[in-house]
Design a protein around this motif. Structure first.
Motif, PDB file in Angstrom:
ATOM      1  N   SER A 105       0.809  -1.224   0.000  1.00 60.79           N
ATOM      2  CA  SER A 105       0.000   0.000   0.000  1.00 60.79           C
ATOM      3  C   SER A 105       0.834   1.262   0.000  1.00 60.79           C
ATOM      4  O   SER A 105       0.396   2.302  -0.493  1.00 60.79           O
ATOM      5  N   ARG A 106       2.066   1.202   0.542  1.00 58.60           N
ATOM      6  CA  ARG A 106       2.874   2.416   0.612  1.00 58.60           C
ATOM      7  C   ARG A 106       4.343   2.063   0.756  1.00 58.60           C
ATOM      8  O   ARG A 106       4.711   0.948   1.089  1.00 58.60           O
ATOM      9  N   THR A 107       5.182   3.066   0.492  1.00 58.15           N
ATOM     10  CA  THR A 107       6.631   2.923   0.595  1.00 58.15           C
ATOM     11  C   THR A 107       7.122   3.789   1.745  1.00 58.15           C
ATOM     12  O   THR A 107       6.693   4.932   1.911  1.00 58.15           O
ATOM     13  N   VAL A 108       8.050   3.217   2.536  1.00 53.79           N
ATOM     14  CA  VAL A 108       8.533   3.885   3.746  1.00 53.79           C
ATOM     15  C   VAL A 108      10.046   3.986   3.662  1.00 53.79           C
ATOM     16  O   VAL A 108      10.722   3.059   3.202  1.00 53.79           O
TER      17      VAL A 108
ATOM     18  N   GLU B  37      -1.669  -4.745   6.866  1.00 56.40           N
ATOM     19  CA  GLU B  37      -0.957  -3.930   5.890  1.00 56.40           C
ATOM     20  C   GLU B  37       0.459  -4.451   5.649  1.00 56.40           C
ATOM     21  O   GLU B  37       1.095  -5.030   6.529  1.00 56.40           O
TER      22      GLU B  37
ATOM     23  N   VAL C  90       4.229  -2.934   3.872  1.00 58.13           N
ATOM     24  CA  VAL C  90       4.890  -1.739   3.374  1.00 58.13           C
ATOM     25  C   VAL C  90       6.212  -2.136   2.741  1.00 58.13           C
ATOM     26  O   VAL C  90       6.801  -3.172   3.081  1.00 58.13           O
TER      27      VAL C  90
ATOM     28  N   SER D 274       5.231  -6.993   6.792  1.00 57.77           N
ATOM     29  CA  SER D 274       3.782  -6.976   6.959  1.00 57.77           C
ATOM     30  C   SER D 274       3.437  -7.650   8.270  1.00 57.77           C
ATOM     31  O   SER D 274       4.283  -8.284   8.918  1.00 57.77           O
TER      32      SER D 274
END
Length: 823
Positions: free
Chosen positions: A625-628, A641, A643, A711
């Protein structure tokens, strides 16, 4: 629940727990409430004979005479237990032995070693003054008191003035620390005690016995080095300790220090930096021989004389024997281990160019025969022992009263005579055969057995393991005529069931292979070679109960295991060498099993993707869902989730990825991908047993772009995880070690294995913190790992050719460390 505590029937002594067991005695840790102290109780075994009693009484006399010395263990009490067994009460040494410290990776400084040596030298001088030779000085026989003070223990094989003499040609000192003249059959002297003290100090400083080697496959090369090679030197920082130990361990007894006190004085000069005195002290006048303790009729009467002339040369064809194997019962803590070397007489052949193979089959002759009921005067307790079978028991096997034939593969019921022997004869037609002998009585008889080949004793056993009265396995039986001699140790005769199996030896297959066994008397035998890149152990998978029993080339028991399901036997600590594993059924039904090799240490290689992970749990970077940014160190995960954390490796190295729950709310996993979506590794609960590390990956990588994905496997709660992504540049493995930057930031070492460059036997982390060692392959597969806590050694001998990586990290704290390599 039974916690192993028992009452011994000794007034004022309670809560005894067994902590050690040897051939003659059991050692318990117990409490003395009246004194609010912990004590050690050494109790003679349940069935004492005259030999054991004599040895035990000798130990009581020796330690009683010397118990006021501050470097000798104090005797607190002696007597008999509630069931009539003699006991010896001593302080319990919570610090363990010096051998325990060495096995934990401890290395002693010159200052520490000289302090210990001075104390032990003074203790030996006191013993020698009372006419007592210790004869088994070694690190395992030096305990450590609460305040770090050394205490010499185990005078069970000490020679006392006025006591019985040693049987000619039998060595009682532990081989690693035995003086060369003892291996030639000479009697022990003050000089041999001085040698053993020097060898012990050498071991404390260097971490291993002076002439030990990881590559020996028998004791023959060790004996040759002890007798012929110079004492190995070491860097003593210019203190002169190495030169002092060279003199203490000189081949010629006359060239050693003349007394233990003289050696203690030389050690004091080392400790105090008086190198000028050492230069004058180390040279020796061979015309001034060392003092020798000659036992007399009184413990207070000691004569000092030159060493006696050597005994007459032994016969060139002495009787032959091999030591048998039976499941060991020794656990440690000051229990005297009498190492009877059946190679002594034949060593003359080695020095004269004899064949090494002859050594395994030879034992010296004793001076007098042993009659049926007593150990003869002069035999003492140093007659040849075969796993608890003493000279009296062996004497029962010497003259069989009757003979009968037994067919291999059969079970025979015989009438066992009381205190006399009968012989069952059979023939081995060709090479490559293994022999198993097992017996079971009806409870009224107590058998002892000996396996003789063409009149020569190969194995002897009494009270074997697994409920069997006798259990002997000979892996490589030479062709020819055999006699299985059996005798009853009780006065009354009785029936005995005897099983004899003659089995073709198989090489351990390279891949899992299905096999089958019949009833409890059936057995398969596998040869397991231990060398770099070869099989290191054996695994048996079965739905029934199975027993595994490993022996060495002369039939000595080395390991065992039993149970159902997947049964493994790791022989890593024994190699290199060749061992034989006897696989047997524990029941009467047909047993189907699969046998396969173990490739490395106690753990088989793990794939880069943890087998604990469900493939559905591994989420590729394109589905997150997103990049960190991984530099943040903390990631908040929503329910279910995943990442992505991009990472650029600017050069080749080992990538460490560690993800752990910060609040205990989530169960994280981690995976590593290339930039184009190729999965390289994935992990969950891969921390090698270290609490709190939920996902741990150590992956060798080249320069390039990578993505780490994490995750929540719980998928039903939100939470926070701590993330560490670090690239480490490996350096070549050396024993120096370094200093960890932080608990989770590792150091990485390359272990390069190739032709002529085998890996070391093991590596150990020596540090004040609990560490984690992991060996990974070039594809990231975990080949071996320690479990943390106490920094246990990690075996490396099973590594195949190629480049491997040793990753060093800490659990909670970090700091300086060393990496002792080798034994």
């Amino acid at each position: 629940m039974d916690d192993g505590r028992r009452e011994l029937g000794i007034d004022g002594v309670v809560d005894a727990q067994e902590v050690g067991r040897g051939g003659f005695a059991v050692v318990y840790r117990a409490q003395q409430p009246a004194f609010d102290r912990t004590v050690a109780v050494k109790v003679l075994d349940a069935r004492p004979d005259e030999t054991a009693l004599a040895r035990f009484q000798r130990e009581i006399r020796a330690m009683g005479t010397l118990s006021e010395h501050p470097a000798i263990a104090t005797v607190l009490d002696a007597g008999t237990t509630g069931d009539g067994r003699p006991y010896l009460l001593m302080p319990f040494f919570s610090g363990g032995s010096l051998q325990d410290a060495l096995e934990e990776g401890r290395r002693f400084t010159v200052e520490e070693a000289t302090r210990i040596g001075m104390a032990l030298g003074d203790a030996l001088e006191a013993a020698h003054a009372e006419g007592i030779l210790h004869r088994d000085v070694k690190p395992a026989n030096v305990m450590v008191g609460r305040y770090g003070d050394p205490r010499l223990v185990d005078f069970g094989i000490a020679r006392i003035a006025g006591g019985q003499q040693t049987t000619t040609g039998v060595v009682t000192a532990t081989l690693d620390h035995a003086a060369p003249e003892l291996l030639d059959g000479d009697p022990p002297t003050v000089a041999s005690d001085v040698y053993a003290l020097g060898s012990t100090i050498h071991t404390l400083v260097t971490g291993r016995p002076p002439f030990a080697s990881d590559t020996d496959q028998s004791v023959v090369p060790l004996i040759r080095r002890i007798v012929t090679d110079p004492v190995p030197t070491f860097d003593d920082g210019g203190t002169g300790l190495s030169a002092v130990l060279e003199r203490a361990m000189a081949k010629d007894p006359a060239a050693r220090f003349a007394s233990a006190a003289e050696m203690a004085a030389a050690l004091a000069a080392v400790r105090e930096g008086r190198s000028g005195e050492l230069a004058a002290a180390v040279p020796v006048d061979p015309a001034s021989p060392p003092e020798q303790v000659t036992p007399t009729s009184s413990a207070s009467e000691v004569t000092r004389s030159s060493p006696p002339p050597p005994p007459p040369s032994p016969p060139t064809s002495p009787p032959s024997s091999r030591q048998s194997g039976r499941d060991p019962r020794l656990l440690g803590l000051g229990v005297g281990l009498v190492v009877v070397i059946a190679l002594v007489t034949l060593f003359v052949l080695v020095r004269g160019g004899g064949d090494e193979g002859d050594l395994a089959d030879a034992t010296p002759e004793t001076d007098q025969p042993v009659d049926d009921d007593t150990v003869p005067e002069g035999a003492d307790d140093e007659v040849p022992f075969f796993d608890g079978v003493d000279g009296t028991e062996l004497a029962l096997l010497e003259s069989p009263g009757e003979r009968a034939e037994i067919q291999p593969g059969t079970v025979l019921e015989i009438g066992l005579p009381g205190r006399a022997s009968t012989a069952l004869t059979f023939t081995v037609e060709g090479p490559g055969q293994a022999i198993r002998v097992s017996t079971a009585g009806n409870g009224d008889v107590d058998p002892v057995a000996g396996l003789f080949h063409e009149g020569e004793l190969l194995l002897a056993d009494d009270d074997g393991s697994g409920g069997l009265d006798v259990l002997m396995d000979l892996p490589d039986a030479p062709p020819g005529a055999y006699e299985l001699r059996l005798a009853g140790l009780m006065d009354e005769p009785g029936p005995l069931s005897v099983s004899l199996q003659l089995v073709e030896v198989q090489d351990l297959p390279g891949e899992p292979t299905g096999e089958s066994l019949g009833d409890v008397h059936d057995v398969d035998v596998y040869r397991v070679a231990i060398q770099p890149g070869a099989a290191r152990g054996i695994r048996v998978d079965t739905g029934s109960e199975v027993t595994l029993r490993a022996v060495d080339e002369v039939g000595t028991f080395v390991d065992g295991n039993s149970g159902g399901g997947g049964i493994e036997m790791d022989l890593a600590a024994l190699g290199p060498g060749v061992f034989w594993v006897f696989v047997g059924s524990a029941g009467a039904e047909q047993l189907e099993y699969t046998v396969s090799p173990l490739a490395f240490g106690q753990q088989r290689p793990q794939p880069p993707v943890s087998s604990a992970l469900d493939p559905a749990d591994i989420i590729d970077p394109g589905s997150v869902s997103r990049t960190v940014d991984p530099a943040g160190g903390v990631v908040d995960l929503e329910e279910g989730e995943a990442v992505a954390l991009p990472f650029t490796a600017d050069q080749a190295g080992v990538l460490r990825v560690l993800v752990r729950s910060a609040d205990g709310a989530v169960d994280p996993m981690a995976s590593v991908w290339t930039a184009d979506g190729a999965l390289l590794a994935a992990s969950d609960d891969e921390g090698g047993g270290v609490a709190g590390q939920d996902a741990l990956i150590d992956l060798p990588v080249t320069a390039g772009e990578y993505v780490v994905v994490t995750s929540d496997l719980g998928a039903d709660v939100a939470g926070r995880v701590q993330v560490l992504v670090d690239l480490v540049q490996p350096v070549l493995l050396t024993p120096e070690g370094g200093q960890l930057r932080a608990p989770d930031l590792p150091d990485v070492y390359e272990v390069i294995v190739g032709p002529g460059n085998p890996p070391p036997a093991q590596v150990r982390l020596e540090a004040d913190f609990d560490g984690l060692l992991r060996v990974v392959a070039s594809d990231g597969a975990v080949l071996a790992t320690t479990d943390g806590g106490g920094n246990p050694p990690l075996p490396l001998l099973g590594l195949g050719e190629g480049v491997h990586f040793l990753v060093v990290s800490a659990v909670d704290d970090a700091g300086p460390y060393r990496l002792p390599i080798g034994r």
